[in-house]
Design a protein around this motif. Structure first.
Motif, mmCIF file in Angstrom:
data_model
loop_
_atom_site.group_PDB
_atom_site.id
_atom_site.type_symbol
_atom_site.label_atom_id
_atom_site.label_comp_id
_atom_site.label_asym_id
_atom_site.label_seq_id
_atom_site.Cartn_x
_atom_site.Cartn_y
_atom_site.Cartn_z
ATOM 1 N N LEU A 378 0.831 -1.209 0.000
ATOM 2 C CA LEU A 378 0.000 0.000 0.000
ATOM 3 C C LEU A 378 0.865 1.258 0.000
ATOM 4 O O LEU A 378 0.591 2.215 -0.730
ATOM 5 C CB LEU A 378 -0.921 -0.002 1.220
ATOM 6 C CG LEU A 378 -2.155 -0.907 1.131
ATOM 7 C CD1 LEU A 378 -2.801 -1.039 2.504
ATOM 8 C CD2 LEU A 378 -3.161 -0.332 0.129
ATOM 9 N N ALA A 379 1.917 1.268 0.835
ATOM 10 C CA ALA A 379 2.800 2.429 0.901
ATOM 11 C C ALA A 379 3.533 2.643 -0.426
ATOM 12 O O ALA A 379 3.651 3.774 -0.922
ATOM 13 C CB ALA A 379 3.802 2.258 2.040
ATOM 14 N N ARG A 381 2.646 1.717 -3.424
ATOM 15 C CA ARG A 381 1.754 2.096 -4.534
ATOM 16 C C ARG A 381 1.077 3.447 -4.319
ATOM 17 O O ARG A 381 1.043 4.278 -5.213
ATOM 18 C CB ARG A 381 0.695 1.005 -4.745
ATOM 19 C CG ARG A 381 1.249 -0.300 -5.270
ATOM 20 C CD ARG A 381 1.596 -0.238 -6.760
ATOM 21 N NE ARG A 381 0.381 -0.202 -7.561
ATOM 22 C CZ ARG A 381 0.023 0.799 -8.348
ATOM 23 N NH1 ARG A 381 0.783 1.877 -8.434
ATOM 24 N NH2 ARG A 381 -1.090 0.752 -9.046
ATOM 25 N N SER A 382 0.506 3.664 -3.118
ATOM 26 C CA SER A 382 -0.299 4.872 -2.907
ATOM 27 C C SER A 382 0.529 6.059 -2.422
ATOM 28 O O SER A 382 0.247 7.198 -2.768
ATOM 29 C CB SER A 382 -1.433 4.584 -1.921
ATOM 30 O OG SER A 382 -0.922 4.191 -0.667
ATOM 31 N N HIS A 383 1.562 5.814 -1.616
ATOM 32 C CA HIS A 383 2.348 6.928 -1.072
ATOM 33 C C HIS A 383 3.545 7.270 -1.966
ATOM 34 O O HIS A 383 3.767 8.436 -2.302
ATOM 35 C CB HIS A 383 2.834 6.594 0.336
ATOM 36 C CG HIS A 383 3.571 7.714 1.003
ATOM 37 N ND1 HIS A 383 2.949 8.882 1.403
ATOM 38 C CD2 HIS A 383 4.893 7.859 1.323
ATOM 39 C CE1 HIS A 383 3.850 9.693 1.955
ATOM 40 N NE2 HIS A 383 5.032 9.101 1.912
ATOM 41 N N PHE A 384 4.295 6.252 -2.356
ATOM 42 C CA PHE A 384 5.499 6.501 -3.163
ATOM 43 C C PHE A 384 5.240 6.399 -4.663
ATOM 44 O O PHE A 384 6.146 6.660 -5.465
ATOM 45 C CB PHE A 384 6.605 5.522 -2.757
ATOM 46 C CG PHE A 384 7.094 5.721 -1.353
ATOM 47 C CD1 PHE A 384 7.919 6.789 -1.036
ATOM 48 C CD2 PHE A 384 6.707 4.854 -0.344
ATOM 49 C CE1 PHE A 384 8.369 6.991 0.258
ATOM 50 C CE2 PHE A 384 7.145 5.043 0.963
ATOM 51 C CZ PHE A 384 7.979 6.119 1.267
ATOM 52 N N GLN A 385 4.009 6.033 -5.047
ATOM 53 C CA GLN A 385 3.615 5.953 -6.468
ATOM 54 C C GLN A 385 4.561 5.069 -7.283
ATOM 55 O O GLN A 385 4.873 5.361 -8.442
ATOM 56 C CB GLN A 385 3.570 7.363 -7.093
ATOM 57 C CG GLN A 385 2.649 8.325 -6.384
ATOM 58 C CD GLN A 385 1.188 7.920 -6.482
ATOM 59 O OE1 GLN A 385 0.704 7.602 -7.557
ATOM 60 N NE2 GLN A 385 0.489 7.923 -5.359
#
Length: 422
Positions: A378-379, A381-385
């Motif tokens: 999740l981190a 994909r969603s935070h670090f793209q």
């Protein structure tokens, strides 16, 4: 106790096939849900970018909270009785999933996955603790290799089925197909019924510690079990075993996004998941055959090095379906080499009357690690793209650093000639 020097007894075959059908259902439901919430899916965006990470958490959190209690129950109660009861429960859980898919309700289907994980958390310690009761200790490596092979065949069956089942449930825009809203639920229900039927021939097994006083605080159970396991190599073995599931969860969550990365159908994307399952099964059986009637810990570092190499290549090479499939196969084979000796060591080193408690705690550790894998995904994909295929570089780094440290600490076991029968 039904222990025997033979491997393929009626009881062990029943357990193996019951586990097969249970794993099919887990992966079918998880796979259909993952396609639905992944990029381009029916419920895409409802859980945010990398939404399949939340699907992974639904599957892991119950194991963390309940494995300690389930392990005690496996010591206090007949493991055969637990197996039959959880298989009966699976039929009713499939009905909840049926209703969720029929209504097109994401939250109800997530609830079915959550309850299915609760059911599986009670099956885990009974399943793995039962193996030494159904086969002799000299058969542990081959028994674990065989059950891992069937489990991974189930992963293949469930994940390969998930693609077409999802495609029929939610046809692509412009398709002439009508949505078959009943299909996922019916598939789950039939699988659950078959799992119950094949579990019934498991022979009667006596409770190992019928007077055990249940500790209802799972964290207290884990604390005392970890403290007891730390007195031997068990805790390090359990940690190395759990570490595999963190890396594995990351890999499994990455693969549904290949539908978008490679611009392929859900069915073709599910083939990649199936290839990973097939190769882990091949690696597991090969590890069992290499080990023979003993445990071969020297396969553990071989598996860790192989996983590191192939995961790194998956993160660095161009996006090509054939190339991705080949690299996944290599990673899976080495994963089988890594996990089978660790699983056999867990069972071999655990005392008979505390095996359920120790395996329940090891199960909890593995699902804490799996939850961390979901959170890392999740981190990333969603935070670090981070692009999904580049998350494989995180898998490679974890396999190199984490497994390397644990294997270094396990040197006395890896080089112990007594385990290899020398």
């Amino acid at each position: 106790m039904a222990e025997t020097s033979r491997l393929f007894t009626k009881g062990f075959l029943s357990l193996t096939i019951a586990q097969f059908f249970g794993a099919v259902n887990d992966n079918l439901l998880k796979g259909v849900l993952s396609f639905a919430v992944a990029s381009g899916g029916l419920w895409s965006g409802q859980l945010g970018a990398g939404g399949q990470g939340y699907v992974g958490l639904c599957l892991t959190i119950p194991f963390i909270l309940l494995s300690g209690f389930a392990g005690q129950l496996a010591d206090r109660t007949s493991k055969r009785r637990i197996t039959v009861l959880v298989k009966i429960a699976e039929v009713f859980i499939a009905l909840i999933g049926f209703a969720g898919f029929l209504m097109g309700n994401l939250w109800l289907t997530l609830a079915a996955l959550l309850i299915l994980a609760i059911q599986s958390s009670f099956f885990g310690p009974a399943k793995y603790g039962m193996i030494p009761e159904l086969v002799g200790k000299e058969q542990l490596s081959q028994a674990n290799g065989s059950i891992n092979m069937f489990t991974n065949l189930a992963v293949i069956a469930g994940t390969l089925a998930a693609g077409p089942v999802y495609s029929f449930y939610a046809p692509e825009p412009g398709s002439s197909l009508s949505p078959m809203l009943w299909l996922p639920g019916v598939a789950m229900l039939l699988t659950a019924i078959l799992g119950l039927i094949v579990a019934l021939p498991i022979p009667k097994l006596e409770a190992m510690d019928p007077e055990l006083k249940i500790n209802w605080n799972p964290f207290s159970v884990y604390y005392h079990a970890v403290r007891d396991m730390a007195g031997s190599h068990l805790l390090l073995v359990a940690s190395a075993w759990a570490f595999f599931y963190m890396i594995g969860m990351l890999a499994i969550l990455i693969l549904p996004d290949y539908r978008d990365l490679l611009q392929v159908t859900p069915t073709k994307a599910s083939i990649l998941l199936g290839i990973l399952g097939i190769s882990i099964g091949i690696g597991s059986v090969s590890a069992g055959l290499i080990s023979g009637k003993h445990i071969e810990p020297r396969l553990i570092p071989v598996g860790a090095v192989g996983m590191t190499l192939f995961f790194a290549l998956l993160g660095l090479t161009p996006l090509n379906f054939t190339l991705v499939a080949i690299l996944l196969a290599g990673a899976g084979i080495f994963a089988g080499f890594y996990i089978v000796p660790l699983q056999a060591l867990l069972q071999h080193l655990s005392p008979d009357d505390e095996r359920g408690r120790f395996l329940g705690t090891a199960n909890a550790l593995s699902f804490i690690a799996s939850s961390l894998g979901s959170l890392i995904f999740l981190a990333a994909r969603s935070h670090f793209q981070l692009a999904s295929n580049h998350v494989f570089l995180i898998c490679a780094a974890l396999a190199l650093v984490g497994s390397g440290f644990l294997i270094w600490r396990l040197r006395p076991l890896i080089t112990d000639p007594a385990l290899r029968g020398n």
